[in-house]
Scaffold this active site. Structure first.
Site, PDB file in Angstrom:
ATOM      1  CB  CYS A 188      -0.948  -0.020   1.200  1.00 29.42           C
ATOM      2  SG  CYS A 188      -0.089  -0.034   2.784  1.00 29.42           S
ATOM      3  CB  THR A 189       0.209   4.870   0.041  1.00 27.95           C
ATOM      4  OG1 THR A 189      -0.991   4.646  -0.691  1.00 27.95           O
ATOM      5  CG2 THR A 189       0.906   6.120  -0.459  1.00 27.95           C
TER       6      THR A 189
END
Ligand SMILES: [Zn+2]
Ligand SMILES: [Zn+2]
Length: 319
Positions: A188-189
């Site tokens: 994820c980010t």
């Protein structure tokens, strides 16, 4: 002129009295003139705050003085208090809203039962090692599906998610059961969503789960566009998309003509937060700017208060 900065941070650690931590953090930020957003739960803390550089340094020092946050990492970036509308410090049941606070167990070393942490170099080592053993590593996107439209790991699995809550339904659907005995790397980010997601996957029988330390952001700092990442990165600020280098591919497709683009625009109707991709040419055509739901509503009820008048194409954040 004073220099200003933003810090981003999270820690999964047991907080027996989140309300007390909230009061302390709120007072601390107010005294230092910081703005931003801090979430606190029994599982830890997640924040982004900005302000005068000296004040931010004091904030970091003070926050680390509390034993559970002693070794928390702070990621510094450009910006300041002006990037936030206000100071918001809230207590929530979860740091990341998967909707299953009772499934998340946290101890002083973090989320219990999460996937093995890999540094960016170790991600490549894993891929090579597994390949030598005759298995392909699967990358599993831990973000909302929309974010993956403009960038994702090569051949990644992108679950059908509009919000983080949808992951539970997706994981329980049986759709990914073929991966339960396969090596899976969640990403994820910045890494926080996968701390929880990887533990939820392991609880559901995924046996060989990994997560990337620092998420896509740290991977991109190491490999840019010369590794396994393809496209641009969706970010939760006014920019909306960012690229690691000039070599970034454009993998997003205009929702009107199919041409290449990484630019998200809001549905034109008031009160609708649907984001869609549009290319340079199509984003000026008003008919393309309304999402399918709002278009259907307009056909049914042309007087609905949210339908029009046509506004200029605008870009805005989605939380
Ligand atoms: Zn187009
Ligand atoms: Zn809409």
């Amino acid at each position: 002129m004073n220099e200003s900065r933003i810090v981003l941070y999270y820690a999964f650690t047991p907080l027996p009295d989140p309300e007390a931590v909230k009061l302390w953090q709120h007072t601390l930020c107010r005294e230092l003139g910081l703005k931003g957003r801090i979430l606190i739960s029994e599982h830890g803390i997640n924040g982004t705050v900005g302000g005068d550089m000296k004040a931010v340094k004091k904030y970091v020092k003070q926050t680390r003085s509390y034993a559970p946050f002693k070794s928390m990492e702070f990621k510094w970036s450009e910006g300041g208090a002006e990037q936030f509308p206000r100071l918001s410090v809230k207590v929530r049941p979860e740091l990341v809203a998967f909707g299953v606070p009772e499934e998340v167990e946290v101890d002083s070393s973090g989320v219990v039962g999460g996937g093995e942490h890999l540094k960016p170099e170790q991600v490549h080592e894993l891929v090579e090692r597994k390949r030598a053993e005759g298995t392909e590593v699967t990358f599993f996107d831990g973000r909302n599906a929309m974010e993956a439209q403009i960038g994702r790991f090569k051949d990644a699995v992108v679950p059908d998610t509009e919000t983080t809550r949808d992951f539970i339904r997706e994981l329980d659907s049986g759709r990914y059961d073929h991966l339960k005995d396969q090596p899976v790397v969640t990403y994820c980010t910045g890494g926080i969503r996968c701390e929880v997601l990887s533990s939820l996957m392991r609880r559901r029988g995924f046996q060989d789960v990994y997560q990337i330390d620092g998420g896509i952001v740290r991977y991109g700092e190491t490999y840019g566009d010369s590794g396994l990442w393809e496209g641009e990165l969706y970010v939760f600020d006014g920019r909306m998309n960012t690229r690691f280098s000039e070599d970034a591919e454009t993998i997003g497709e205009c929702s009107s003509c199919g041409g290449p683009t990484s630019e998200f625009y809001n549905c034109m109707d008031r009160g609708c937060s649907t984001l869609k991709l549009y290319c340079q040419d199509c984003r000026h055509i008003p008919e393309t700017q309304r999402c399918a739901n709002c278009e259907a509503r307009l056909q049914e009820n042309p007087d609905h208060p949210n339908s029009g008048p046509l506004e200029k194409p605008r870009r805005s954040q989605q939380a």
